[in-house]
Enzyme design. Structure first.
Site, PDB file in Angstrom:
ATOM      1  N   GLY A 272       0.785  -1.231   0.000  1.00 27.28           N
ATOM      2  CA  GLY A 272       0.000   0.000   0.000  1.00 27.28           C
ATOM      3  C   GLY A 272       0.813   1.275   0.000  1.00 27.28           C
ATOM      4  O   GLY A 272       0.256   2.367   0.137  1.00 27.28           O
ATOM      5  N   GLU A 314       4.390  -6.302   1.472  1.00 29.10           N
ATOM      6  CA  GLU A 314       3.896  -6.728   0.157  1.00 29.10           C
ATOM      7  C   GLU A 314       3.721  -5.539  -0.792  1.00 29.10           C
ATOM      8  O   GLU A 314       2.613  -5.203  -1.182  1.00 29.10           O
ATOM      9  CB  GLU A 314       2.535  -7.420   0.330  1.00 29.10           C
ATOM     10  CG  GLU A 314       2.586  -8.657   1.189  1.00 29.10           C
ATOM     11  CD  GLU A 314       1.213  -9.184   1.597  1.00 29.10           C
ATOM     12  OE1 GLU A 314       1.124 -10.336   2.013  1.00 29.10           O
ATOM     13  OE2 GLU A 314       0.220  -8.418   1.502  1.00 29.10           O
ATOM     14  N   GLY A 316       3.334  -3.605  -4.079  1.00 29.74           N
ATOM     15  CA  GLY A 316       3.023  -3.874  -5.486  1.00 29.74           C
ATOM     16  C   GLY A 316       3.312  -2.609  -6.269  1.00 29.74           C
ATOM     17  O   GLY A 316       4.356  -2.451  -6.911  1.00 29.74           O
ATOM     18  N   ARG A 354      -7.716   2.881 -14.860  1.00 22.06           N
ATOM     19  CA  ARG A 354      -7.683   3.590 -13.571  1.00 22.06           C
ATOM     20  C   ARG A 354      -8.354   4.956 -13.582  1.00 22.06           C
ATOM     21  O   ARG A 354      -9.075   5.287 -12.641  1.00 22.06           O
ATOM     22  CB  ARG A 354      -6.248   3.671 -13.045  1.00 22.06           C
ATOM     23  CG  ARG A 354      -5.624   2.270 -12.833  1.00 22.06           C
ATOM     24  CD  ARG A 354      -4.332   2.293 -12.041  1.00 22.06           C
ATOM     25  NE  ARG A 354      -4.564   2.619 -10.646  1.00 22.06           N
ATOM     26  CZ  ARG A 354      -4.411   3.797 -10.111  1.00 22.06           C
ATOM     27  NH1 ARG A 354      -3.967   4.800 -10.842  1.00 22.06           N
ATOM     28  NH2 ARG A 354      -4.692   4.004  -8.847  1.00 22.06           N
ATOM     29  N   TYR A 358     -11.247   4.918 -10.969  1.00 25.04           N
ATOM     30  CA  TYR A 358     -10.947   5.584  -9.686  1.00 25.04           C
ATOM     31  C   TYR A 358     -10.753   7.087  -9.826  1.00 25.04           C
ATOM     32  O   TYR A 358     -10.208   7.726  -8.934  1.00 25.04           O
ATOM     33  CB  TYR A 358      -9.639   5.047  -9.079  1.00 25.04           C
ATOM     34  CG  TYR A 358      -9.453   3.559  -9.070  1.00 25.04           C
ATOM     35  CD1 TYR A 358     -10.315   2.732  -8.357  1.00 25.04           C
ATOM     36  CD2 TYR A 358      -8.399   2.975  -9.762  1.00 25.04           C
ATOM     37  CE1 TYR A 358     -10.107   1.363  -8.331  1.00 25.04           C
ATOM     38  CE2 TYR A 358      -8.192   1.606  -9.734  1.00 25.04           C
ATOM     39  CZ  TYR A 358      -9.048   0.808  -9.023  1.00 25.04           C
ATOM     40  OH  TYR A 358      -8.838  -0.539  -8.996  1.00 25.04           O
ATOM     41  N   CYS A 387     -15.443   2.879 -27.158  1.00 27.20           N
ATOM     42  CA  CYS A 387     -16.786   3.447 -27.319  1.00 27.20           C
ATOM     43  C   CYS A 387     -17.434   3.634 -25.960  1.00 27.20           C
ATOM     44  O   CYS A 387     -18.286   2.830 -25.541  1.00 27.20           O
ATOM     45  CB  CYS A 387     -17.640   2.542 -28.189  1.00 27.20           C
ATOM     46  SG  CYS A 387     -17.023   2.531 -29.849  1.00 27.20           S
ATOM     47  N   GLU A 388     -17.009   4.656 -25.295  1.00 27.92           N
ATOM     48  CA  GLU A 388     -17.449   4.917 -23.932  1.00 27.92           C
ATOM     49  C   GLU A 388     -17.065   6.366 -23.636  1.00 27.92           C
ATOM     50  O   GLU A 388     -15.899   6.726 -23.758  1.00 27.92           O
ATOM     51  CB  GLU A 388     -16.656   3.948 -23.016  1.00 27.92           C
ATOM     52  CG  GLU A 388     -17.054   3.898 -21.606  1.00 27.92           C
ATOM     53  CD  GLU A 388     -18.138   2.842 -21.327  1.00 27.92           C
ATOM     54  OE1 GLU A 388     -18.317   1.906 -22.118  1.00 27.92           O
ATOM     55  OE2 GLU A 388     -18.814   3.007 -20.306  1.00 27.92           O
ATOM     56  N   TYR A 416      -1.095  -1.780 -12.059  1.00 28.02           N
ATOM     57  CA  TYR A 416      -2.550  -1.914 -12.250  1.00 28.02           C
ATOM     58  C   TYR A 416      -3.019  -1.327 -13.584  1.00 28.02           C
ATOM     59  O   TYR A 416      -4.096  -0.733 -13.662  1.00 28.02           O
ATOM     60  CB  TYR A 416      -3.306  -1.276 -11.068  1.00 28.02           C
ATOM     61  CG  TYR A 416      -2.887  -1.853  -9.743  1.00 28.02           C
ATOM     62  CD1 TYR A 416      -3.232  -3.161  -9.402  1.00 28.02           C
ATOM     63  CD2 TYR A 416      -2.127  -1.127  -8.840  1.00 28.02           C
ATOM     64  CE1 TYR A 416      -2.829  -3.709  -8.189  1.00 28.02           C
ATOM     65  CE2 TYR A 416      -1.721  -1.662  -7.625  1.00 28.02           C
ATOM     66  CZ  TYR A 416      -2.080  -2.961  -7.308  1.00 28.02           C
ATOM     67  OH  TYR A 416      -1.684  -3.498  -6.115  1.00 28.02           O
TER      68      TYR A 416
HETATM   69  N1  LLP Z   1      -1.171  -7.060  -0.271  1.00 21.40           N
HETATM   70  C1  LLP Z   1      -2.488  -7.245  -0.339  1.00 21.40           C
HETATM   71  C2  LLP Z   1      -3.107  -8.244   0.525  1.00 21.40           C
HETATM   72  C3  LLP Z   1      -3.267  -6.491  -1.224  1.00 21.40           C
HETATM   73  O1  LLP Z   1      -4.577  -6.672  -1.254  1.00 21.40           O
HETATM   74  C4  LLP Z   1      -2.630  -5.528  -2.059  1.00 21.40           C
HETATM   75  C5  LLP Z   1      -3.403  -4.742  -2.996  1.00 21.40           C
HETATM   76  C6  LLP Z   1      -1.247  -5.389  -1.958  1.00 21.40           C
HETATM   77  C7  LLP Z   1      -0.555  -6.153  -1.051  1.00 21.40           C
HETATM   78  C8  LLP Z   1      -0.473  -4.417  -2.798  1.00 21.40           C
HETATM   79  O2  LLP Z   1      -0.835  -3.094  -2.625  1.00 21.40           O
HETATM   80  P1  LLP Z   1       0.036  -1.941  -3.313  1.00 21.40           P
HETATM   81  O3  LLP Z   1       1.394  -1.970  -2.676  1.00 21.40           O
HETATM   82  O4  LLP Z   1       0.122  -2.239  -4.766  1.00 21.40           O
HETATM   83  O5  LLP Z   1      -0.712  -0.697  -3.046  1.00 21.40           O
HETATM   84  N2  LLP Z   1      -6.398  -1.769  -8.614  1.00 21.40           N
HETATM   85  C9  LLP Z   1      -6.148  -0.755  -7.593  1.00 21.40           C
HETATM   86  C10 LLP Z   1      -5.293  -1.293  -6.476  1.00 21.40           C
HETATM   87  C11 LLP Z   1      -5.886  -2.475  -5.768  1.00 21.40           C
HETATM   88  C12 LLP Z   1      -4.971  -3.005  -4.704  1.00 21.40           C
HETATM   89  C13 LLP Z   1      -5.488  -4.279  -4.167  1.00 21.40           C
HETATM   90  N3  LLP Z   1      -4.652  -4.876  -3.196  1.00 21.40           N
HETATM   91  C14 LLP Z   1      -5.509   0.441  -8.250  1.00 21.40           C
HETATM   92  O6  LLP Z   1      -5.341   0.437  -9.471  1.00 21.40           O
HETATM   93  O7  LLP Z   1      -5.197   1.437  -7.608  1.00 21.40           O
END
Ligand code: LLP
Length: 462
Positions: A272, A314, A316, A354, A358, A387-388, A416
């Site tokens: 996150g 974790e 991402g 996105r 969002y 088409c949106e 993402y």
């Molecule tokens: N760990 C768990 C259990 C998660 O559910 C997530 C993200 C992460 C780690 C990684 O989070 P990050 O470091 O990437 O923020 N599609 C959305 C984001 C959804 C995230 C879902 N879970 C977007 O495009 O912003």
């Protein structure tokens, strides 16, 4: 990390109306703009990439990912913690990224049989994979156990039963963690908030569900309970939110130690960590997030005389978002007198959902040339080809006059985007390329019409 504000200030002084109309792009990692106004990433000009791979094209700056990984690692090592960095592969899942991150000796988090399969195909070691998800199917659990993934993060009671039965049938034990919902609300977009109580993820602490799950798992010999997990949301800018999560988790662990003599070997604090999409985003550095987590873990362990656990995170988005740039080619334009100009590019919501999903904001700029003396930057709306009406990539963007064939770059698109890509209107998914030290390597080839049709089965006619 190159941040272009200095250059921006100088340029603004020389020419108040530069090609960006005063709003400079944010450039990350090895990205820069050469004297001819051409964007360069990993030592390769955007124009060359476009010629070789066409558009839309997602370009990853590999060196950025290496450096960012190192920044996370470094703090754990300085602070002498046992740790694991699990790349949350939902941010971008493809063989190439698993290979790269495996070389960088970090671990990964998968949330589906598909991500697991891809990681294994990439040669990612199963002993460095953790499996997440709020509704893992029986089939997915079978696949995870058969692959001998290191950890399965238990999310709900149904899953405890499902997995327990499976393990008993196979006469094997499985290392697990319990996912807890700590009731921490981090400030972020509602759709990506996950740590609050009213969430589909994890065992709620306040209602006693977490404790009930603990009892069940501790008394089931199929499980080796290694620790607890929480994830408080995504695109979080406040390090303090992670500190709060640590304390909440440590309070629980302390309580469970007293009641059940359970000591967690691992505290998994999730991902996150926020990134920059526009100049308005000012997230702390990865180091600051990790420092906060580790300081609070230390403090809480001291307070509760708790054995310091191994700390897992974790990330991402924070490993790959700023590494990615999407290149598009300008096509049609529409001028609405007195209202605005629409500039359309050859991608859109299919390769980056996105903004539509969002209201995510991005920065874009002309990437294939200088503005050619056209200093009259104009505010345009950058739209896609789907088409949106909501297929808007950037609602308001300053651009010099552009023509069909010009290349627009949107930065910070590494997370993402491709992983959420789709084929609406039967538009093929874009290609993805890794660049480093002047070399480019395709990691996801551009989809063809035939690729999109491969699952279609014609009706049988007599
Ligand atoms: N760990 C768990 C259990 C998660 O559910 C997530 C993200 C992460 C780690 C990684 O989070 P990050 O470091 O990437 O923020 N599609 C959305 C984001 C959804 C995230 C879902 N879970 C977007 O495009 O912003």
């Amino acid at each position: 990390m190159l941040f272009c504000w200095k250059q921006a200030k100088m340029e603004q002084k020389q020419n108040r109306k530069n090609k960006w109309g005063g709003a400079m792009p944010l450039l990350f990692g090895t990205s820069k703009i050469d004297s001819a106004g051409i964007l360069e990433i990993g030592g390769i000009k955007a124009t060359e990439l476009v010629e070789e791979f066409q558009t839309p094209l997602i370009v990853y700056d590999v060196q950025y990912i290496r450096e960012q990984t190192q920044r996370f690692k470094q703090v754990f090592e300085q602070e002498d913690f046992k740790y694991r960095i699990n790349y949350a592969s939902k941010a971008f899942s493809a063989i190439g990224i698993y290979q790269l991150l495996s070389e960088l000796e970090i671990s990964c988090d998968v949330v589906s049989g598909g991500e697991l399969y891809t990681a294994l195909q990439a040669g990612f070691p199963a002993e460095r994979i953790e499996f997440h998800g709020n509704n893992k199917t029986a089939q997915e659990l079978r696949e995870a156990v058969a692959a001998k993934v290191d950890t399965i993060v238990l999310d709900n009671f149904d899953e405890i039963t499902l997995l327990s039965n499976l393990l008993k049938k196979r006469k094997v034990r499985q290392k697990v963690q319990l996912r807890l919902a700590p009731g921490i609300e981090a400030h972020t977009h509602e759709a990506i908030m996950t740590g609050q109580i009213d969430s589909k993820f994890g065992f709620d602490i306040a209602s006693g569900q977490a404790e009930a799950a603990l009892r069940q798992v501790l008394t089931d010999e199929s499980f080796e309970l290694a620790g607890v997990h929480c994830h408080i949301g995504s695109q979080i800018f406040e390090t303090a939110s992670f500190g709060k999560a640590v304390w909440k988790m440590m309070e629980i662990l302390h309580d469970w130690q007293e009641k059940y003599q359970f000591a967690a070997a691992i505290l998994n604090i999730g991902g996150g960590f926020g990134v920059r999409y526009t100049g308005a985003d000012n997230p702390p550095a990865p180091e600051s997030f990790v420092k906060e987590i580790l300081l609070e873990v230390k403090a809480a362990c001291q307070k509760y005389a708790y054995p310091v656990p191994e700390v897992w995170i974790e990330p991402g988005r924070s490993l790959v978002a700023e590494a990615g740039t999407t290149l598009y080619t300008v096509g049609a334009q529409k001028e609405l007198p007195g209202i605005r100009r629409y500039v359309s590019v050859d991608g859109g919501m299919g390769d980056n959902i996105r903004p539509a999903l969002y209201q995510a904001e991005y920065l874009g700029f002309l990437a294939n040339r200088d503005s050619g003396g056209d200093t009259l930057a104009e505010k345009v709306r950058l739209t896609g080809k789907y088409c949106e009406s909501g297929d808007i990539l950037i609602d308001e963007l300053f651009l010099p006059k552009v023509a069909a064939g010009d290349v627009i770059a949107i930065t910070s698109t590494g997370a993402y985007t491709y992983s959420m890509a789709m084929n609406y209107n039967r538009n093929p998914k874009p290609a993805v390329v890794f660049v480093e030290n002047g070399a480019a390597q395709i990691v996801c080839r551009r989809e063809t019409y035939a690729d999109m049709m491969r699952l279609d089965i014609p009706l049988m006619r007599k």
